[in-house]
Structures are given as C-alpha cells and as structure tokens.
Design a protein around this motif. Structure first.
Motif, PDB file in Angstrom:
ATOM      1  N   LEU A 142       0.838  -1.198   0.000  1.00 11.69           N
ATOM      2  CA  LEU A 142       0.000   0.000   0.000  1.00 11.69           C
ATOM      3  C   LEU A 142       0.874   1.249   0.000  1.00 11.69           C
ATOM      4  O   LEU A 142       1.758   1.400   0.842  1.00 11.69           O
ATOM      5  CB  LEU A 142      -0.912   0.005   1.227  1.00 11.69           C
ATOM      6  CG  LEU A 142      -1.903   1.181   1.343  1.00 11.69           C
ATOM      7  CD1 LEU A 142      -2.911   1.151   0.200  1.00 11.69           C
ATOM      8  CD2 LEU A 142      -2.633   1.121   2.690  1.00 11.69           C
ATOM      9  N   PHE A 143       0.606   2.118  -0.959  1.00  8.69           N
ATOM     10  CA  PHE A 143       1.289   3.406  -1.048  1.00  8.69           C
ATOM     11  C   PHE A 143       0.300   4.476  -0.594  1.00  8.69           C
ATOM     12  O   PHE A 143      -0.795   4.593  -1.145  1.00  8.69           O
ATOM     13  CB  PHE A 143       1.733   3.658  -2.488  1.00  8.69           C
ATOM     14  CG  PHE A 143       2.331   5.025  -2.733  1.00  8.69           C
ATOM     15  CD1 PHE A 143       3.386   5.500  -1.970  1.00  8.69           C
ATOM     16  CD2 PHE A 143       1.839   5.833  -3.754  1.00  8.69           C
ATOM     17  CE1 PHE A 143       3.942   6.750  -2.211  1.00  8.69           C
ATOM     18  CE2 PHE A 143       2.388   7.082  -4.006  1.00  8.69           C
ATOM     19  CZ  PHE A 143       3.441   7.544  -3.234  1.00  8.69           C
ATOM     20  N   VAL A 153       4.049   7.186   2.500  1.00  8.12           N
ATOM     21  CA  VAL A 153       4.057   6.021   3.387  1.00  8.12           C
ATOM     22  C   VAL A 153       3.971   4.734   2.562  1.00  8.12           C
ATOM     23  O   VAL A 153       3.104   4.600   1.697  1.00  8.12           O
ATOM     24  CB  VAL A 153       2.882   6.075   4.386  1.00  8.12           C
ATOM     25  CG1 VAL A 153       2.950   4.897   5.350  1.00  8.12           C
ATOM     26  CG2 VAL A 153       2.894   7.402   5.138  1.00  8.12           C
ATOM     27  N   PHE A 154       4.867   3.799   2.860  1.00  9.33           N
ATOM     28  CA  PHE A 154       4.864   2.495   2.199  1.00  9.33           C
ATOM     29  C   PHE A 154       4.562   1.425   3.248  1.00  9.33           C
ATOM     30  O   PHE A 154       5.317   1.254   4.201  1.00  9.33           O
ATOM     31  CB  PHE A 154       6.218   2.216   1.546  1.00  9.33           C
ATOM     32  CG  PHE A 154       6.479   3.048   0.326  1.00  9.33           C
ATOM     33  CD1 PHE A 154       6.206   2.557  -0.941  1.00  9.33           C
ATOM     34  CD2 PHE A 154       6.988   4.334   0.446  1.00  9.33           C
ATOM     35  CE1 PHE A 154       6.438   3.331  -2.073  1.00  9.33           C
ATOM     36  CE2 PHE A 154       7.226   5.117  -0.674  1.00  9.33           C
ATOM     37  CZ  PHE A 154       6.948   4.612  -1.940  1.00  9.33           C
ATOM     38  N   MET A 155       3.455   0.726   3.044  1.00  7.70           N
ATOM     39  CA  MET A 155       3.060  -0.340   3.963  1.00  7.70           C
ATOM     40  C   MET A 155       3.227  -1.677   3.240  1.00  7.70           C
ATOM     41  O   MET A 155       2.457  -2.010   2.337  1.00  7.70           O
ATOM     42  CB  MET A 155       1.619  -0.129   4.430  1.00  7.70           C
ATOM     43  CG  MET A 155       1.405   1.221   5.100  1.00  7.70           C
ATOM     44  SD  MET A 155      -0.257   1.459   5.774  1.00  7.70           S
ATOM     45  CE  MET A 155      -0.192   0.344   7.177  1.00  7.70           C
ATOM     46  N   ASP A 156       4.261  -2.400   3.635  1.00 10.34           N
ATOM     47  CA  ASP A 156       4.622  -3.650   2.971  1.00 10.34           C
ATOM     48  C   ASP A 156       4.902  -4.705   4.038  1.00 10.34           C
ATOM     49  O   ASP A 156       5.791  -4.532   4.870  1.00 10.34           O
ATOM     50  CB  ASP A 156       5.858  -3.433   2.094  1.00 10.34           C
ATOM     51  CG  ASP A 156       6.123  -4.595   1.153  1.00 10.34           C
ATOM     52  OD1 ASP A 156       5.841  -5.744   1.532  1.00 10.34           O
ATOM     53  OD2 ASP A 156       6.615  -4.350   0.041  1.00 10.34           O
ATOM     54  N   MET A 201       4.854  -2.886  11.031  1.00 12.80           N
ATOM     55  CA  MET A 201       3.620  -3.617  10.772  1.00 12.80           C
ATOM     56  C   MET A 201       3.876  -5.117  10.827  1.00 12.80           C
ATOM     57  O   MET A 201       5.033  -5.558  10.764  1.00 12.80           O
ATOM     58  CB  MET A 201       3.042  -3.212   9.410  1.00 12.80           C
ATOM     59  CG  MET A 201       3.946  -3.451   8.227  1.00 12.80           C
ATOM     60  SD  MET A 201       3.213  -2.826   6.699  1.00 12.80           S
ATOM     61  CE  MET A 201       1.662  -3.715   6.672  1.00 12.80           C
ATOM     62  N   PRO A 202       2.820  -5.929  10.978  1.00 11.41           N
ATOM     63  CA  PRO A 202       3.002  -7.391  11.022  1.00 11.41           C
ATOM     64  C   PRO A 202       3.676  -7.892   9.750  1.00 11.41           C
ATOM     65  O   PRO A 202       3.437  -7.365   8.663  1.00 11.41           O
ATOM     66  CB  PRO A 202       1.565  -7.916  11.135  1.00 11.41           C
ATOM     67  CG  PRO A 202       0.785  -6.776  11.708  1.00 11.41           C
ATOM     68  CD  PRO A 202       1.411  -5.538  11.150  1.00 11.41           C
TER      69      PRO A 202
END
Length: 207
Positions: A142-143, A153-156, A201-202
């Motif tokens: 998610l960008f 924000v990068f959610m990986d 994040m997990p």
C-alpha cells in the motif's frame, strides 16, 4: 499370472474404450460448467464486480488476492465515509500501478481523468490521505500519500525499506507521483518537506 494380467488389462481397455465417449462428454460438460460458474458475478457493489473465480483465487489457502476484490473494498470504503467527510480517497489498484510504471500519454490521460473524477467528490489536494493499493511482481503493498503530515508512506508486510524491491519501487513511485501531481493538480506544490516512511507492521511468513 502373465496371462491373467493381459486378460484383465484387455477387459479394462475395452471398458475404457466403450465408455470413452461418455467420460469425455462428462469432462467437457464439467469444464463448461466450471467456466460458466467461474465467470458469474459473486459480488456486485455499486457497479464494481468480482467473479466467483476472482473471489475464490483471492481467499483460497495459498491464493493470490485479485485486483477486482480490492476494487470492491475501495468502493465500500468510499461509501462508508464519503471523501467530503473523511478527507480520504481510495484509488483502484490499476491507478497506483500506472503511476508506478508511468511512461506514456495514455497513462497520463488515465491518471488525469481519475484525479479529476475523484475531485468531484473531494478535491484531492484538499484531502489528508490518498490510498493506492498496488500489486507489483505478484506482490501487494500500500502506497499512501499523507498530505497532512507531508509523508509518502509504504506499507509492505514482506519487503523492508532497504530491500531491492522497495528501493526500486519507492524511487519510481515517489518520482512519478511528484511529476504527475505538478502536471495535473498543482504545478506550484512543493514536496520538499515530504519524507518517506515505512511504519512498523506485522510481517507475512510466506515470502
């Protein structure tokens, strides 16, 4: 023993040949039924559709989340709290993917029309958060453009900030987004104070 083996083998062969047409017909009908059911719509939400095949592939153990299912979620999030209230926009995955791989006029037109369309609900430069789910090389991340706090924000859940994957992706996405924003939204907008963030994040264990 050899005689009995050949005898029974011959009987089995004759039975298979006798019923071959029926077996083949059954296989063909099963395949046609599978194609028919797979293409049927499992979810339809505000004109956004997800077929049984896409839904099954997304939710099965070891499956891969399909972009059609992500689109349904994006539309649902839009309806749950309208951008005029939430100050958030959730874009279909193909928009973020085209920003990532942006290089031609057709992509520019697509992104331009999308940004203008989104602005009918709430001007995107007046929003606080813009969400871009992206599937790249069969991997989802998610960008998020956090306009309020000046962050990309990068959610990986798999690749870390210093991984080859994210080094390439972040450079391309941030660079292309800045360029497109200035071309489409606001040519005077400054991204000088923006920083790139990878929140904790997990982690997924199937990478």
């Amino acid at each position: 023993c050899s005689f009995l083996f050949h005898f029974y083998s011959s009987i089995i062969f004759l039975l298979i040949m006798h019923y071959a047409k029926e077996i083949l017909s059954c296989i063909v009908l099963t395949f046609i039924f599978y194609l028919y059911v797979s293409s049927m719509t499992a979810i339809i939400y505000r004109k956004v559709r997800c077929s049984y095949l896409s839904l099954g592939q997304s939710l099965m153990p070891g499956g891969h989340v399909n972009n059609f299912l992500i689109s349904v979620f994006c539309r649902k999030l839009f309806d749950d709290c309208h951008p005029s209230v939430s100050k958030k926009h959730y874009f279909f995955s193909y928009i973020g993917e085209n920003i990532l791989k942006y290089h031609n006029k057709d992509q520019f037109k697509l992104i331009q029309n999308t940004f203008k369309g989104a602005s009918l609900a709430k001007k995107i430069d007046a929003c606080e958060l813009l969400f871009f789910p992206i599937c790249h090389c069969k991997h989802w991340f998610l960008f998020v453009v956090d306009l309020q706090n000046c962050q990309f924000v990068f959610m990986d859940s798999l690749f870390l900030k210093k991984s080859r994957y994210q080094v390439v992706v972040s450079e391309m996405l941030v660079g292309n987004f800045k360029h497109l924003w200035k071309e489409i939204v606001d040519s005077e907008y400054s991204f000088d104070n923006f920083r790139i963030v990878y929140p904790a994040m997990p982690r997924q264990g199937n990478g």
